[in-house]
Motif scaffolding. Structure first.
Motif, PDB file in Angstrom:
ATOM      1  N   ALA A 243     -18.747  62.546  11.024  1.00  0.00           N
ATOM      2  CA  ALA A 243     -17.476  61.800  11.321  1.00  0.00           C
ATOM      3  C   ALA A 243     -17.717  60.380  10.919  1.00  0.00           C
ATOM      4  O   ALA A 243     -16.583  59.911  10.223  1.00  0.00           O
ATOM      5  N   LEU A 244     -18.557  59.548  11.004  1.00  0.00           N
ATOM      6  CA  LEU A 244     -18.755  58.222  10.789  1.00  0.00           C
ATOM      7  C   LEU A 244     -19.280  58.066   9.286  1.00  0.00           C
ATOM      8  O   LEU A 244     -18.921  57.196   8.663  1.00  0.00           O
ATOM      9  N   GLY A 249     -16.500  56.997   6.319  1.00  0.00           N
ATOM     10  CA  GLY A 249     -17.243  56.121   5.540  1.00  0.00           C
ATOM     11  C   GLY A 249     -17.760  55.166   6.057  1.00  0.00           C
ATOM     12  O   GLY A 249     -18.036  54.131   5.435  1.00  0.00           O
ATOM     13  N   ILE A 250     -17.673  55.066   7.560  1.00  0.00           N
ATOM     14  CA  ILE A 250     -18.077  53.619   8.075  1.00  0.00           C
ATOM     15  C   ILE A 250     -19.553  53.345   8.001  1.00  0.00           C
ATOM     16  O   ILE A 250     -20.174  52.475   7.919  1.00  0.00           O
ATOM     17  N   MET A 251     -20.353  54.509   8.048  1.00  0.00           N
ATOM     18  CA  MET A 251     -21.970  54.487   7.882  1.00  0.00           C
ATOM     19  C   MET A 251     -22.326  55.349   6.707  1.00  0.00           C
ATOM     20  O   MET A 251     -22.170  56.274   6.304  1.00  0.00           O
ATOM     21  N   PRO A 252     -23.075  54.518   5.784  1.00  0.00           N
ATOM     22  CA  PRO A 252     -23.887  55.183   4.891  1.00  0.00           C
ATOM     23  C   PRO A 252     -24.794  56.180   5.399  1.00  0.00           C
ATOM     24  O   PRO A 252     -25.254  56.134   6.519  1.00  0.00           O
ATOM     25  N   SER A 253     -24.838  57.326   4.712  1.00  0.00           N
ATOM     26  CA  SER A 253     -25.596  58.827   5.293  1.00  0.00           C
ATOM     27  C   SER A 253     -27.021  58.410   5.232  1.00  0.00           C
ATOM     28  O   SER A 253     -27.741  58.788   6.107  1.00  0.00           O
ATOM     29  N   ASP A 254     -27.447  57.173   4.592  1.00  0.00           N
ATOM     30  CA  ASP A 254     -28.834  56.951   4.950  1.00  0.00           C
ATOM     31  C   ASP A 254     -29.387  56.013   5.953  1.00  0.00           C
ATOM     32  O   ASP A 254     -30.227  55.478   6.224  1.00  0.00           O
ATOM     33  N   THR A 255     -28.135  55.805   6.616  1.00  0.00           N
ATOM     34  CA  THR A 255     -28.412  55.107   7.965  1.00  0.00           C
ATOM     35  C   THR A 255     -28.244  55.965   9.168  1.00  0.00           C
ATOM     36  O   THR A 255     -28.491  55.555  10.373  1.00  0.00           O
ATOM     37  N   VAL A 256     -27.746  57.134   8.975  1.00  0.00           N
ATOM     38  CA  VAL A 256     -27.635  58.208  10.085  1.00  0.00           C
ATOM     39  C   VAL A 256     -29.053  58.547  10.452  1.00  0.00           C
ATOM     40  O   VAL A 256     -29.995  58.666   9.924  1.00  0.00           O
TER      41      VAL A 256
END
Length: 365
Positions: A243-244, A249-256
């Motif tokens: 969702a994010l 697009g609030i969080m880049p995937s590499d920060t999840v």
């Protein structure tokens, strides 16, 4: 102290938390809030863990938000001194628990969510034998709890002011409807929302606090609301999810920071693989395009359907999978995933370093 298992010995499904990413997410949100003079009072409904709450408080969070009394009780070992229970409490049986929480905290705040709720809540407040601090909910478009008609807010404030059992301390909202807003619309929608919130507050008392709360808007609200709002209450930002990262697009995937490790257990037909993680792992929550989870290794593998114990995986790369292969997925909605597990496996640079208990799992009362 027990030695953590190795990654290769983990049984599946397992919930994996990347400690470095988690701590970076905590620091990043705190930094934005500090830069704009806005308090961070994160919602623990996402992580439900004392270990994570401690890290939030150590980074500078001024208090915690929770959904139920049970969550607040479970977080007491974190060392928190301030807690906001953002839910419509009405049950007189809860009075002793409210009193006990108030006696253990420096600042306990409870919610008043409508005129009808206020009348019942005041009877509950009287049973606690304490004067309780309350925050009034304002509906900002989600259509859940909160005052719909701005003219009702002064009436509720007057009702509260006549009671010796409560003190109005401010206003809150959950702007979760903005998850569906296009990125280009976020700033204008937030400005409109802040204007409405301030107008309600100013019609009652300009000194009262305003506490919005949503991970998709928190950073922008902290910047745009500086000087007008006093706190933000995001929750999912600590881990992130589809969702994010994908929907908004609030969080880049590499920060999840949280993922699900699952095993391929069957390939009953071409174009389909089954994994051992279903709705009891991912929940039934999905992205707007119907995805429960996506593989994070770059392959086109999506969990498109879930039964209780199975996930149905489809995608261009599904026929390359082997039975027994393990896949790491990013879930659609992180909050429900955490609440479905007893513990998470803590990772650092690809190695298992710890396990953390989900202390408030199932604390729905």
């Amino acid at each position: 102290m027990n030695t953590p298992p190795s990654f290769d010995t983990l049984q599946t499904p397992s919930i994996l938390v990347d400690r470095s990413r988690l701590e970076a997410n905590i620091r990043s949100m705190q930094s934005v809030c500090d830069a704009h003079g806005v308090e961070l009072r994160p919602h623990i409904k996402t992580h439900k863990m004392v270990e994570v709450a401690r890290r939030q408080l150590e980074a500078g969070a001024r208090g915690l938000t929770c959904a139920k009394l049970g969550e607040a009780e479970a977080m007491l070992p974190s060392g928190m001194r301030g807690m906001f229970v953002a839910h419509s409490l009405v049950d007189p049986r809860q009075a002793p628990r409210i009193r006990a929480l108030a006696e253990q905290l420096d600042d306990l705040r409870l919610a008043v969510t409508s005129e009808a709720h206020a009348e019942v809540f005041l009877r509950l407040a009287a049973l606690t034998g304490r004067k309780l601090s309350v925050m009034m909910a304002i509906d900002s478009g989600l259509g859940r709890e909160g005052v719909r008609d701005p003219a009702a807010a002064p009436r509720i404030a007057a009702l509260l002011a006549r009671s010796p059992h409560v003190e109005l301390r401010g206003f809150y909202t959950h702007e979760g409807n903005l998850y569906a807003a296009a990125p280009a619309e976020q700033a204008s929608r937030i400005e409109e929302m802040l204007g409405r919130l301030c107008a309600v507050r100013d019609s009652i008392d300009r000194t009262l606090a305003i506490w919005p709360g949503c991970s998709v808007t928190a950073r922008l609200i902290a910047r745009m609301g500086a000087g007008r709002i006093q706190a933000v209450r995001p929750g999912a930002y600590v881990f992130g999810d589809l969702a994010l990262s994908r929907t908004t697009g609030i969080m880049p995937s590499d920060t999840v920071a949280l993922h699900v490790l699952a095993t391929v257990v069957d390939k009953p037909e071409p174009g389909l693989a089954l994994i051992d993680a279903g709705s009891k792992t991912f929940s039934s929550d999905r992205t707007p395009d119907g995805i429960s989870a996506l593989a994070i290794d770059g392959r086109d593998l999506a969990v498109v359907r879930v039964n209780e114990e199975h996930g149905y995986v489809r995608g261009k790369d599904v026929d390359t999978l082997q039975i027994g292969e393990r896949i790491v997925f990013m879930p659609a909605h992180v909050c429900t995933v955490v609440n479905l597990t007893d513990e998470v496996v803590v990772m650092e640079r690809g190695q298992v370093v710890d396990t953390w208990r989900v202390d408030a799992r199932g604390r729905i009362r």
